[in-house]
Design an enzyme around this catalytic site. Sequence first.
Site, PDB file in Angstrom:
ATOM      1  N   THR A   1     -57.898  35.492 -14.847  1.00 33.02           N
ATOM      2  CA  THR A   1     -58.253  36.824 -14.340  1.00 33.02           C
ATOM      3  C   THR A   1     -59.373  37.481 -15.145  1.00 33.02           C
ATOM      4  OG1 THR A   1     -56.490  37.828 -15.638  1.00 33.02           O
ATOM      5  CG2 THR A   1     -55.976  37.270 -13.353  1.00 33.02           C
TER       6      THR A   1
ATOM      7  N   ASP B   1     -51.050  25.379 -20.059  1.00 39.04           N
ATOM      8  CA  ASP B   1     -51.494  26.779 -20.021  1.00 39.04           C
ATOM      9  C   ASP B   1     -52.479  27.111 -21.151  1.00 39.04           C
ATOM     10  OD1 ASP B   1     -51.682  29.294 -18.801  1.00 39.04           O
ATOM     11  OD2 ASP B   1     -50.226  30.160 -20.167  1.00 39.04           O
TER      12      ASP B   1
ATOM     13  N   ARG C   1     -50.007  43.698 -14.471  1.00 39.00           N
ATOM     14  CA  ARG C   1     -50.782  43.952 -15.682  1.00 39.00           C
ATOM     15  C   ARG C   1     -52.090  43.140 -15.701  1.00 39.00           C
ATOM     16  NH1 ARG C   1     -49.996  39.430 -18.734  1.00 39.00           N
ATOM     17  NH2 ARG C   1     -48.167  38.292 -18.033  1.00 39.00           N
TER      18      ARG C   1
ATOM     19  N   ARG D   1     -56.027  31.098  -5.972  1.00 36.91           N
ATOM     20  CA  ARG D   1     -54.893  31.724  -6.643  1.00 36.91           C
ATOM     21  C   ARG D   1     -54.806  33.192  -6.232  1.00 36.91           C
ATOM     22  NH1 ARG D   1     -54.096  32.771 -13.133  1.00 36.91           N
ATOM     23  NH2 ARG D   1     -51.895  32.241 -13.261  1.00 36.91           N
TER      24      ARG D   1
ATOM     25  N   CYS E   1     -54.285  24.923 -16.762  1.00 41.26           N
ATOM     26  CA  CYS E   1     -54.997  25.316 -17.977  1.00 41.26           C
ATOM     27  C   CYS E   1     -56.208  26.128 -17.537  1.00 41.26           C
ATOM     28  CB  CYS E   1     -55.405  24.088 -18.793  1.00 41.26           C
ATOM     29  SG  CYS E   1     -56.255  22.836 -17.834  1.00 41.26           S
ATOM     30  N   HIS E   2     -56.853  26.739 -18.504  1.00 38.85           N
ATOM     31  CA  HIS E   2     -57.962  27.642 -18.198  1.00 38.85           C
ATOM     32  C   HIS E   2     -59.158  27.338 -19.102  1.00 38.85           C
ATOM     33  CE1 HIS E   2     -54.906  30.236 -16.269  1.00 38.85           C
ATOM     34  NE2 HIS E   2     -54.222  30.198 -17.398  1.00 38.85           N
TER      35      HIS E   2
HETATM   36  C1  0GY Z   1     -51.234  32.202 -17.184  1.00 40.24           C
HETATM   37  C2  0GY Z   1     -50.675  33.504 -17.451  1.00 40.24           C
HETATM   38  C3  0GY Z   1     -51.303  34.688 -17.670  1.00 40.24           C
HETATM   39  C4  0GY Z   1     -52.656  34.997 -17.416  1.00 40.24           C
HETATM   40  C5  0GY Z   1     -53.424  34.505 -16.459  1.00 40.24           C
HETATM   41  O1  0GY Z   1     -55.314  34.420 -15.176  1.00 40.24           O
HETATM   42  C6  0GY Z   1     -54.772  34.966 -16.106  1.00 40.24           C
HETATM   43  O2  0GY Z   1     -55.275  35.883 -16.758  1.00 40.24           O
HETATM   44  O3  0GY Z   1     -52.986  33.526 -15.693  1.00 40.24           O
HETATM   45  C7  0GY Z   1     -50.488  35.790 -18.198  1.00 40.24           C
HETATM   46  O4  0GY Z   1     -51.035  36.672 -18.866  1.00 40.24           O
HETATM   47  O5  0GY Z   1     -49.260  35.794 -17.926  1.00 40.24           O
HETATM   48  O6  0GY Z   1     -50.820  31.505 -16.256  1.00 40.24           O
HETATM   49  O7  0GY Z   1     -52.141  31.764 -17.872  1.00 40.24           O
END
Ligand code: 0GY
Length: 310
Positions: free
Chosen positions: A79, A263, A132, A126, A34-35
Amino acid sequence: MNTPFEKTPGWLDWYAGPAKPRFVLPAGAVDAHCHVFGPGAEFPFAPERKYTPCDASKAQLFALRDHLGFARNVIVQATCHGADNRAMADACATSGGKARGVATVKRSVTDHELEQLHAAGVRGVRFNFVKRLVDFTPKDELMEIAGRIKALGWHVVIYFEAVDLPELWDFFTAVHDDLATTVVVDHMGRPDVGLPVDGPQFALFQKLMREHENVWSKVSCPERLSVAGPRALHGEQAAYRDVVPFARRIVESFPDRVLWGTDWPHPNLKDHMPDDGLLVDFIPHIAVTAELQHKLLVTNPMRLYWPEEV
Ligand code: 0GY
């Protein structure tokens, strides 16, 4: 979910008011992917980001954790924050020991900064190869980072799309074989689930796991991989039913090397935003026994992120 930044046009905010899952998670379950996003006013998004999300704070993540019945989180650097790990590290450090993290670092990171991240709860880096999302990072820089973080007992998380696995194969196996580092693959290496589960594309991913016993996989993100979509979530068939054979294959072939995560807050989804409560109900379709569920949700993530408690 406002941010002082202008969100990417068409951005879907995370789903407020998720359902209570029908599937009761085992005690001690870990949401292992998760983020957090910002909040942008406190933790600005990185200038080099490829998208600008809504805010998704640690308090909101922890409320979701409690609502769904998880005990802990693994917060993966997104990201949109580049290699500025402050939002993720702050969430881990203030979680009361209930969150660990995966960071993004550059070659310029100092040993002191790595030690500070470790103290906050970071246990991995990571490497993102999804074009993209990130600009190209030379592989020698990544190898150097992988070598440095190994000394801290960390592992490497990799994110790539299935079509790119042949080209990345030598690098992944070098990280694994030369450095003897655990390598965790996000979302099963993003297979095209329109292709057969027994076809050559998914066979290559299974070969990677079979031949390299420290390669793990997150069997997460059915909502990202599915073409069938979320319908029939509570019907006879699982939602995201086209993802089930892929995830189930990995869970049953490598039960001691799989992880699962929501996620949340689901960056970059274009068509629909999943209700995280219903997403949890996907788990028993891919881990069909209590033993497999316990490994996926408790034993495996604890071994990787809280080994001192195992
Ligand atoms: C995910 C997938 C995505 C994005 C990121 O770090 C991120 O921006 O992981 C995606 O856009 O596929 O794992 O959350």
